[in-house]
Design a protein around this motif. Structure first.
Motif, PDB file in Angstrom:
ATOM      1  N   SER A   1       6.189   2.512  -4.154  1.00 32.55           N
ATOM      2  CA  SER A   1       6.721   1.334  -3.469  1.00 32.55           C
ATOM      3  C   SER A   1       6.778   1.540  -1.962  1.00 32.55           C
ATOM      4  CB  SER A   1       8.131   1.014  -3.990  1.00 32.55           C
ATOM      5  OG  SER A   1       8.102   0.695  -5.357  1.00 32.55           O
TER       6      SER A   1
ATOM      7  N   HIS B   1      16.895   2.453  -4.917  1.00 31.05           N
ATOM      8  CA  HIS B   1      16.632   1.733  -6.147  1.00 31.05           C
ATOM      9  C   HIS B   1      15.414   0.820  -6.049  1.00 31.05           C
ATOM     10  CE1 HIS B   1      19.221  -0.899  -3.700  1.00 31.05           C
ATOM     11  NE2 HIS B   1      18.523  -1.897  -4.232  1.00 31.05           N
ATOM     12  N   ASP B   2      14.888   0.505  -7.207  1.00 29.24           N
ATOM     13  CA  ASP B   2      13.906  -0.568  -7.344  1.00 29.24           C
ATOM     14  C   ASP B   2      14.689  -1.826  -7.708  1.00 29.24           C
ATOM     15  OD1 ASP B   2      10.972  -1.513  -7.936  1.00 29.24           O
ATOM     16  OD2 ASP B   2      12.162  -2.085  -9.693  1.00 29.24           O
TER      17      ASP B   2
ATOM     18  N   SER C   1      17.043  -0.389  -0.908  1.00 29.69           N
ATOM     19  CA  SER C   1      15.998  -0.324  -1.927  1.00 29.69           C
ATOM     20  C   SER C   1      14.780   0.415  -1.385  1.00 29.69           C
ATOM     21  CB  SER C   1      15.586  -1.743  -2.330  1.00 29.69           C
ATOM     22  OG  SER C   1      14.935  -2.393  -1.237  1.00 29.69           O
ATOM     23  N   ASN C   2      13.841   0.684  -2.281  1.00 24.74           N
ATOM     24  CA  ASN C   2      12.589   1.321  -1.867  1.00 24.74           C
ATOM     25  C   ASN C   2      11.895   0.522  -0.771  1.00 24.74           C
ATOM     26  OD1 ASN C   2      12.964   3.264  -3.906  1.00 24.74           O
ATOM     27  ND2 ASN C   2      11.797   2.063  -5.401  1.00 24.74           N
ATOM     28  N   GLU C   3      11.782  -0.786  -0.988  1.00 23.42           N
ATOM     29  CA  GLU C   3      11.047  -1.620  -0.045  1.00 23.42           C
ATOM     30  C   GLU C   3      11.773  -1.733   1.298  1.00 23.42           C
ATOM     31  OE1 GLU C   3      11.714  -2.388  -3.181  1.00 23.42           O
ATOM     32  OE2 GLU C   3       9.724  -2.432  -4.095  1.00 23.42           O
TER      33      GLU C   3
ATOM     34  N   LEU D   1       7.804   5.820  -8.785  1.00 21.03           N
ATOM     35  CA  LEU D   1       7.952   4.423  -8.382  1.00 21.03           C
ATOM     36  C   LEU D   1       8.407   4.327  -6.925  1.00 21.03           C
ATOM     37  CD1 LEU D   1       8.008   1.416  -9.022  1.00 21.03           C
ATOM     38  CD2 LEU D   1      10.315   1.728  -9.972  1.00 21.03           C
ATOM     39  N   ALA D   2       9.352   5.167  -6.536  1.00 19.91           N
ATOM     40  CA  ALA D   2       9.824   5.148  -5.151  1.00 19.91           C
ATOM     41  C   ALA D   2       8.681   5.467  -4.199  1.00 19.91           C
ATOM     42  CB  ALA D   2      10.961   6.144  -4.971  1.00 19.91           C
TER      43      ALA D   2
ATOM     44  N   ASN E   1      15.691   3.817 -10.592  1.00 15.73           N
ATOM     45  CA  ASN E   1      14.545   4.245  -9.792  1.00 15.73           C
ATOM     46  C   ASN E   1      13.870   5.426 -10.477  1.00 15.73           C
ATOM     47  OD1 ASN E   1      12.783   4.056  -7.640  1.00 15.73           O
ATOM     48  ND2 ASN E   1      14.325   4.483  -6.078  1.00 15.73           N
TER      49      ASN E   1
ATOM     50  N   SER F   1      13.963  -4.698  -9.066  1.00 17.57           N
ATOM     51  CA  SER F   1      13.747  -5.247 -10.413  1.00 17.57           C
ATOM     52  C   SER F   1      14.415  -4.399 -11.480  1.00 17.57           C
ATOM     53  CB  SER F   1      12.244  -5.362 -10.698  1.00 17.57           C
ATOM     54  OG  SER F   1      11.643  -6.294  -9.830  1.00 17.57           O
TER      55      SER F   1
ATOM     56  N   SER G   1      16.158   6.073  -0.462  1.00 15.53           N
ATOM     57  CA  SER G   1      15.265   5.155  -1.165  1.00 15.53           C
ATOM     58  C   SER G   1      15.887   4.978  -2.548  1.00 15.53           C
ATOM     59  CB  SER G   1      13.845   5.751  -1.247  1.00 15.53           C
ATOM     60  OG  SER G   1      12.925   4.818  -1.754  1.00 15.53           O
TER      61      SER G   1
END
Length: 262
Positions: free
Chosen positions: A230, A167-168, A193-195, A226-227, A222, A170, A165
């Motif tokens: 998300s 990076h974010d 990414s996380n998503e 947040l991870a 990240n 944004s 997981s």
């Protein structure tokens, strides 16, 4: 079968897996001294390692491979292209401790079956591993730009995942990295990414108790909270509520997770 994520992140990666008298690490991306310290923290003897399973030749995955192989006489397993790519980076490893582990094959050690599978990353021939023992399944999958249907078929239905997981999106887009590095991370041979990780998770988890360790988080793009948020939100959007049968866990770049049963 038990495991600990010894370290996970852009500064170094290593996962410990044991079954009976067999004990392996997936990668050794930290110094020999740091690996010694991490083993002490999980109360395990590094001298008793059965082998090091290498995923690919990037430094954060192989920094300690040569040192551990020479100091503790540990066998090293990697596919042919990875051996070629990392040979000059790990130093001399005795011939009798060099083993080939081909892509998409299974090796058996005692009661433990270890299955290799390819991923999409900018390395010579990157691959990760699935561990099988008595109907239980542990998957280690990081360092991939996306999770293909082929990968999903191999990793589906595991009891525990160590899942990238990274990076974010944004944070990465707005961060200080040069555009060339941002483009590489976001590409199909970069990192998920996380998503995107959560979307892949939703396609492979079964409705049973499943532990997911969010791994290889970027230090600059990240954060653990947040991870987790998300991934949770994305899973919820497809009807999977973390805490019911899927449980999310953090990993750390410097501290090992507790040794847990698969």
């Amino acid at each position: 079968m038990k495991f600990s994520v010894l370290a996970s992140g852009s500064t170094g990666n290593a996962v410990y897996v044991e079954s009976g008298d067999q004990a392996f690490i997936v990668d050794a991306g930290l110094t020999g001294k740091k690996m010694d310290q991490l083993f002490q923290k999980i109360d395990r003897d590094i001298k008793k390692l059965s082998g090091i399973l290498v995923t690919h030749e990037h430094t954060d995955h192989i920094k300690g491979v040569g040192v551990l192989a020479r100091k503790y006489n540990v066998p090293v397993f990697a596919n042919e292209k990875t051996w070629d790519a990392m040979d000059h980076l790990v130093g001399k490893i005795p011939t009798e401790k060099r083993f080939h582990f081909d892509m998409e094959t299974v090796k058996t050690f005692g009661g433990l079956d270890i299955e290799s599978f390819g991923v999409s990353h900018d390395a010579a021939d990157p691959m990760f591993y699935t561990f099988h023992e008595n109907g239980r399944k542990l998957v280690v999958i990081t360092d991939t730009g996306y999770v293909s249907d082929r990968m999903k078929g191999i990793i589906r239905g595991a009891d525990s995942y160590i899942f990238e997981s990274n990076h974010d999106v944004s944070m990465l887009q707005m961060g200080p990295y040069p555009w060339s590095i941002k483009r590489r991370i976001l590409s199909d041979v970069g990192h998920v990414s996380n998503e995107d990780a959560a979307i892949a998770m939703s396609d492979v988890v079964f409705e049973k108790e499943t532990q997911i360790y969010l791994s290889h988080l970027s230090k600059d793009n990240n954060m653990k909270d947040l991870a987790r948020l998300s991934v949770s939100q994305t899973l919820q959007s497809v009807g999977i509520n973390p805490g019911e049968f899927v449980h999310l866990h953090d990993t750390d770049a410097d501290e090992p997770t507790k040794l847990v049963l698969v």
